[in-house]
Design an enzyme around this catalytic site. Structure first.
Site, PDB file in Angstrom:
ATOM      1  N   SER A 121       0.812  -1.215   0.000  1.00  0.00           N
ATOM      2  CA  SER A 121       0.000   0.000   0.000  1.00  0.00           C
ATOM      3  C   SER A 121       0.846   1.266   0.000  1.00  0.00           C
ATOM      4  CB  SER A 121      -0.967  -0.021   1.193  1.00  0.00           C
ATOM      5  OG  SER A 121      -1.889   1.043   1.123  1.00  0.00           O
ATOM      6  N   HIS A 122       0.785   2.021   1.080  1.00  0.00           N
ATOM      7  CA  HIS A 122       1.450   3.317   1.187  1.00  0.00           C
ATOM      8  C   HIS A 122       2.857   3.200   1.743  1.00  0.00           C
ATOM      9  CE1 HIS A 122      -0.530   2.213   4.878  1.00  0.00           C
ATOM     10  NE2 HIS A 122       0.238   3.032   5.547  1.00  0.00           N
ATOM     11  N   ASP A 292      -1.941   6.690  -3.262  1.00  0.00           N
ATOM     12  CA  ASP A 292      -0.882   5.857  -2.695  1.00  0.00           C
ATOM     13  C   ASP A 292      -0.434   4.797  -3.694  1.00  0.00           C
ATOM     14  OD1 ASP A 292      -3.094   4.177  -2.621  1.00  0.00           O
ATOM     15  OD2 ASP A 292      -2.563   3.295  -0.686  1.00  0.00           O
ATOM     16  N   ASP A 294      -0.948   1.531  -4.227  1.00  0.00           N
ATOM     17  CA  ASP A 294      -1.859   0.598  -4.898  1.00  0.00           C
ATOM     18  C   ASP A 294      -3.186   1.226  -5.297  1.00  0.00           C
ATOM     19  OD1 ASP A 294      -2.589   0.762  -2.159  1.00  0.00           O
ATOM     20  OD2 ASP A 294      -3.661  -1.136  -2.290  1.00  0.00           O
ATOM     21  N   ASP A 296      -5.676   2.807  -3.534  1.00  0.00           N
ATOM     22  CA  ASP A 296      -6.911   2.796  -2.750  1.00  0.00           C
ATOM     23  C   ASP A 296      -7.038   3.998  -1.819  1.00  0.00           C
ATOM     24  OD1 ASP A 296      -5.005   2.016  -0.894  1.00  0.00           O
ATOM     25  OD2 ASP A 296      -6.095   0.249  -0.183  1.00  0.00           O
ATOM     26  N   ARG A 297      -5.997   4.805  -1.668  1.00  0.00           N
ATOM     27  CA  ARG A 297      -6.051   5.979  -0.793  1.00  0.00           C
ATOM     28  C   ARG A 297      -5.928   7.257  -1.616  1.00  0.00           C
ATOM     29  NH1 ARG A 297      -3.391   4.510   4.960  1.00  0.00           N
ATOM     30  NH2 ARG A 297      -3.699   2.262   4.893  1.00  0.00           N
ATOM     31  N   LYS A 393     -11.598   0.319  -0.556  1.00  0.00           N
ATOM     32  CA  LYS A 393     -11.548   1.768  -0.681  1.00  0.00           C
ATOM     33  C   LYS A 393     -10.962   2.087  -2.045  1.00  0.00           C
ATOM     34  CE  LYS A 393      -7.520   1.827   2.459  1.00  0.00           C
ATOM     35  NZ  LYS A 393      -7.775   0.663   3.339  1.00  0.00           N
TER      36      LYS A 393
END
Length: 564
Positions: A121-122, A292, A294, A296-297, A393
């Site tokens: 992710s992030h 981010d 991937d 999703d943010r 998300k």
């Protein structure tokens, strides 16, 4: 050329004790996967073994990742192991790359039994960075705790794994590839798909693309800036925002996915997207967003770098939800937020008489409500927002939701927020992250803190800072009973709630790859003083939070790593 069936092998192995998935799957430093013999193989086999053989045989599984270092290696191993474990078809993003929201979309579209998402992710990438593996189930969402617990238990006793080492897949060519395996009646197929198209088509059915195109490239278009931070969402920004909706190419920056994210920390917040914030100060752009690794943010900014907190972002979308055509057709079933997220959304829910759910952190809790038809919009303070279109998300969805509001209202981001605060009041909100803390020190601090607040004498205690006095009304360790299946999730965060509704929350995060991250969340509602500085308004509560926890003394830290 040898056309004989490919050999399936059973390889002995030994378990590792540390493969417990966290909030977002298994995350470790890259060197852990590289240096520990069969570490990756063990975990992938544990995932496949957690699925009943009858369900696995001939099934479809989706695989993709954010393109970080070790992504391609992991994809190749997963394909070989999927074939050996009875999976009939693999659907893989082009070059092994696909955003987390797109994977959720593809799982649902092709009725797959699940998907394996390769992302941290992030978190930073590259050879010295992080790598992660997350399993999503047939609804397209993160596996529930019962499934991840099963995966962990299998990983602790694993003795062997199945693999087809001779199977070599070409990730560069779109289309179907067929493989004959020994002792298999049907060929194993691998389908390399366009990473963007299925997801883009889903968005076309949610938003008014003609209105968005007019906003972004029409006669009176606004100027926007989008920072993909060299994560996977760059592919989607270029195809959807630039090529289809007409944004100038220079509006999108850092859109080439890189294994190390160009040395950036792909976390869309004021600290790690500081360059984007600075670029907004000269008034050249009306709107900006960052994503981010991937996809999703997201982080939303207005002119002058005006920052929209994630808690305010989901509340504003909720209040303007019928600017999105999808909700004009389906109606709104419910709103939800994670417990640490500010109560701004609650005020919209109350005013609109729409059901509001407060869940633990983790998108799987939202997914359960969506599957039951109870939820249409949800958000987390950690820069995550989504609708019922998928079970993750979705950063790009949130940005298109905001652009839909701008297209409808023709106001600036700041004006929309100010009107929102005038209407509902304002929840001042901040989060302090203390990263890479010694795990034992962090756990001991949290244990002692829970003992302190659980004492009956703690309730009604008064804390005075400057001219402010706060009285404790309630203190607990948040526990959630799922209204759908009555499952209970305990120990989800320590809460101190004051008589004026202000809250201090302490949590140990489950998204890091090493050490512990302690998070302090502070939320305070104001009806009158709504245009003040966040950190100034929350300073008294921050002082109380540190005094109660003794965090600096207990961890040896003088201040947080990140403030959002």
């Amino acid at each position: 050329m040898d056309n004989s069936p490919l050999q399936v092998l059973t390889v002995p192995t030994a378990p590792y004790p540390d493969q417990r998935p966290g909030t977002s799957g298994l995350r470790k430093k890259v060197y852990v996967f590289q240096s520990r013999k069969k570490y990756l193989h063990n975990y992938i086999q544990s995932i496949f073994s957690s699925i009943d053989l009858r369900d696995r045989q001939g099934s479809t599984v989706v695989v993709g990742g954010d393109g970080r270092f070790f992504n391609r290696t992991a994809v190749e191993v997963i394909v070989q192991m999927a074939a050996a474990n009875g999976v009939g078809r693999m659907i893989i993003g082009h070059h092994g790359i696909m955003s987390t929201p797109a994977i959720s979309c593809v799982i649902r579209k092709y009725k797959a039994i699940g998907g394996i998402i390769l992302t941290a992710s992030h978190n930073p990438g590259g050879p010295d960075g992080d790598f992660g593996i997350k399993f999503n189930t047939a609804n397209g969402g993160p596996a529930k705790e019962a499934v991840t617990n099963k995966i962990f238990q299998i990983s602790r006793t694993i003795e062997e794994f199945a693999i087809c080492p001779g199977l070599q897949v070409d990730l560069t060519s779109l289309g179907k590839q067929m493989f004959d395996l020994e002792n298999k009646f049907k060929p194993f197929s691998v389908e390399i798909v366009d990473s963007v198209e299925s997801y883009a088509n889903l968005l076309r059915n949610i938003f008014d693309f003609s209105a968005l195109k007019e906003l972004l490239s029409g006669e009176n278009h606004i100027k926007i800036r989008l920072d993909a931070m060299h994560g996977v969402v760059g592919l989607y920004v270029r195809r959807i925002l630039c090529e289809e909706l007409g944004c100038p190419a220079h509006s999108a920056i850092n859109c080439v996915p890189l294994e190390d994210f160009g040395g950036l920390h792909p976390d869309p917040n004021l600290t790690h997207a500081a360059d984007l914030v600075d670029s907004m100060r000269d008034e050249q752009y009306d709107f900006a967003a960052a994503f981010d690794g991937d996809g999703d943010r997201n982080m939303i900014l207005g002119k002058h770098g005006f920052f929209v907190t994630p808690s305010d972002s989901v509340a504003v979308i909720a209040d303007n939800i019928f600017c999105i055509p999808y909700f004009q057709q389906t109606g709104v079933r419910g709103f939800a937020r994670s417990m640490p997220t500010s109560a701004a959304l609650d005020r919209v829910a109350k005013a609109t008489q729409i059901e509001l759910y407060e869940t633990p952190t983790g998108w799987k809790f939202f997914g359960n409500l969506m599957d039951a038809g109870r939820l249409s919009l949800c958000g987390e303070e950690s820069f995550g927002i989504g609708g019922g279109h998928i079970r993750e998300k979705d950063g790009l969805w949130a940005v298109l939701a905001w652009l839909s509001i701008l297209a409808s209202r023709r106001q600036s981001v700041e004006d929309i927020l100010r009107e929102h605060w005038l209407k509902y009041g304002r929840n001042y909100y901040t989060r302090y992250d203390y990263e890479n803390i010694d795990i034992d020190a962090a756990c001991e601090m949290m244990e002692d803190l829970e003992i302190l607040i659980a004492d009956k004498s703690f309730v009604k205690q008064r804390f005075a800072v400057e001219d402010k006095i706060y009285q404790v009304e309630k203190a607990d360790n948040f526990e959630y009973t799922d209204p759908v299946d009555s499952s209970i999730s305990r120990n989800q965060g320590l809460r101190i709630i004051f008589s004026d509704g202000s809250r201090i929350i302490y949590r140990l995060s489950g998204t890091g790859s090493q050490g512990a991250t302690v998070r302090i969340y502070i939320d305070s509602y104001e009806k009158e003083q709504i245009f003040e500085d966040i950190q100034v308004m929350l300073a008294p509560l921050a002082t109380i939070a540190l005094k109660i926890s003794q965090l600096h003394h207990r961890t040896g830290r003088s201040g947080p790593s990140v403030i959002t």
